[in-house]
Design a protein around this motif. Sequence first.
Motif, PDB file in Angstrom:
ATOM      1  N   PRO A  89       0.823  -1.222   0.000  1.00 25.26           N
ATOM      2  CA  PRO A  89       0.000   0.000   0.000  1.00 25.26           C
ATOM      3  C   PRO A  89       0.848   1.260   0.000  1.00 25.26           C
ATOM      4  O   PRO A  89       1.881   1.333   0.662  1.00 25.26           O
ATOM      5  N   LYS A  91       1.411   5.443   0.662  1.00 27.07           N
ATOM      6  CA  LYS A  91       1.123   6.285   1.824  1.00 27.07           C
ATOM      7  C   LYS A  91      -0.314   6.797   1.765  1.00 27.07           C
ATOM      8  O   LYS A  91      -1.000   6.875   2.790  1.00 27.07           O
ATOM      9  N   GLN A  93      -2.881   5.316   0.350  1.00 26.12           N
ATOM     10  CA  GLN A  93      -3.780   4.212   0.667  1.00 26.12           C
ATOM     11  C   GLN A  93      -3.778   3.903   2.157  1.00 26.12           C
ATOM     12  O   GLN A  93      -4.817   3.562   2.730  1.00 26.12           O
ATOM     13  N   GLN A  94      -2.630   4.062   2.794  1.00 25.80           N
ATOM     14  CA  GLN A  94      -2.567   3.878   4.246  1.00 25.80           C
ATOM     15  C   GLN A  94      -3.370   4.968   4.955  1.00 25.80           C
ATOM     16  O   GLN A  94      -4.047   4.704   5.958  1.00 25.80           O
ATOM     17  N   ARG A  95      -3.333   6.186   4.396  1.00 26.35           N
ATOM     18  CA  ARG A  95      -4.099   7.278   4.984  1.00 26.35           C
ATOM     19  C   ARG A  95      -5.602   7.015   4.864  1.00 26.35           C
ATOM     20  O   ARG A  95      -6.375   7.351   5.765  1.00 26.35           O
ATOM     21  N   ARG A  97      -7.092   4.134   4.904  1.00 29.50           N
ATOM     22  CA  ARG A  97      -7.454   3.151   5.933  1.00 29.50           C
ATOM     23  C   ARG A  97      -7.489   3.784   7.320  1.00 29.50           C
ATOM     24  O   ARG A  97      -8.412   3.540   8.105  1.00 29.50           O
ATOM     25  N   ARG A  98      -6.495   4.612   7.605  1.00 31.45           N
ATOM     26  CA  ARG A  98      -6.450   5.252   8.923  1.00 31.45           C
ATOM     27  C   ARG A  98      -7.619   6.213   9.108  1.00 31.45           C
ATOM     28  O   ARG A  98      -8.174   6.321  10.210  1.00 31.45           O
ATOM     29  N   TYR A 410     -11.035   2.376  -0.084  1.00 29.67           N
ATOM     30  CA  TYR A 410     -11.059   1.500   1.087  1.00 29.67           C
ATOM     31  C   TYR A 410     -11.567   0.111   0.723  1.00 29.67           C
ATOM     32  O   TYR A 410     -11.018  -0.896   1.179  1.00 29.67           O
TER      33      TYR A 410
END
Length: 582
Positions: A89, A91, A93-95, A97-98, A410
Amino acid sequence: MSSRASSSRGGESIVADCGRNTSSCGYCKSPTPSSISHGLWTETLTVYDYQALLDRGWRRSGCYLYKPEMAKTCCPSYTIRLRASDFVPSKEQQRVRRRLERFLEGEVDLKPREQTEDSDVSSEPVRKSVGSAKREQTNEVEPVLKDLSEQIDNAVQRCIQSGEFPSTIQVPKSSVKKVLSAKRKKLAEGSEELLYTSNIAFPIVAAIKQTQTSQKGEGSNNTEETSSRLSPETVSEMLLSEMNKVREFLGLAIKVCKGHINFFSATQVHSSETDQGENLLSATTTEKSSSNKLQVRKRKLEIHLKRSSFDQEEYELYKRYQLRVHNDEPESISKTSYKRFLVDTPLIEVDGDGDDDENVPPCGFGSYHQQYRVDGRLIAVGVIDILPKCLSSKYLFWDPDLASLSLGNYSALQEIDWVKQNQAHCSALEYYYLGYYIHSCNKMRYKAAYRPSELLCPLRYQWVPFEVAKPLLDKKPYAVLSDFTKASLSPAPQASETLVESTSEREDMEMNNSDEDSDSDSSVNGSDIANILISLNGAKLRYKELLRMINMAVRRQLEPMFISYQKVVGAELSERMVYELQ
């Protein structure tokens, strides 16, 4: 004489060859029909045959299968996939999810966002002037107001689903306002302090009456009966009852008065006051740092996988999505078109055979709807196919009010995770197919952000890493992607590139010259259509056997059709599937 094809493995794949189709393009918006594809209309299709067709560039829309004629269509569409276990993933895509996790924890205050899921999401911060930043801070709405509004909206939707409100009304957006301190004493009841209020019941009654007026000429009496018994007072009581069923807040008492829904501080409410005690909303929450502030409400996300079937709640969400995100005309949306697009499926279901079968996941194979619910509220639906080698993502629609959560991104992350988890049950199921990648269309390039991905070569049907294919696509929309791979492996790049290019041009020409010369024995022997499996009047036979039963006129009619069919589905499938003549 019409044609159909079927497969005998795990059921029959019955396919009607629709030939070449030309239509308007939704990507480049060409004023003239410029999108060219080959079509098959299916009644049933095995998951094994559909997997093989996917790997030759086909894709389905309901029961209709289509394959772009890549060298001729305006916007070449390349099948794109990634191996789930290799996914890394970004950065951004990580954001995504977070952010959703923070939303579930009650830490995120949602704000409207106009950008759709199909477009690239910029991570660059928006620069604001000092003055505008101060005004924005001054006018910032308390998170609790949006939470209360959301709870009222959910209560309205439950009243519609239960039939208390007509399903055809244009539901107004609820608004909860903070009561100014100067008015609190006047509106206070005993020791309670009035904090927030909403007059949503009044626009709901007005919307019902408007619906009644528009439907009066259609002979419908249901809305009129509903309107005659509803008033702001009764509507507010209904909403209060629905909100009490959920009981999502701690620290507020809710009462209705003259059609208004009022929220009182409950800190001074005595336990002996049973009418007030019944209106207390409760949930498992975490406290904010200040003890005199309302507690943060946690939300619960549930993901349900179900076989493809019509669901009224899903259809209502789909309508809202199409109207607000894609700006579709209301008259273009109907249950019939929705079912044809996202519910109907030709895939023959394969049930999971338990933990002992490593070839089938526990849920089985077939077409599914994956529902995303937050506190029971449907917020997104992913339409997917689960096949022997992959999860194929077909479509996603989501709640426009939650656009800032990037639910499209997501859901893709969730689907990739699903493949990883289920590979333990089905070792061959290792890929995630994202549909078509269109390099010439900017809003479709976001699919390449899921790395490392591969594109399907439209000529040789080999998978090529996106990083290898991109330089070719930067030069022209249509490219034989496997040329670059072959050339890069050669010890003499320049000479081999010329050789590969000339070879591919000949192969490309052979593939795209479809129906021009289909004469006698040369066509049969040259393209191996002699071994195409055919069903005629219930009997199965090869085309070479059929030749003894037909005259030259019929043969000239059939052979161009068989040659075209074999080119688009491939020799293996054309000999394995049964091509029915009627």
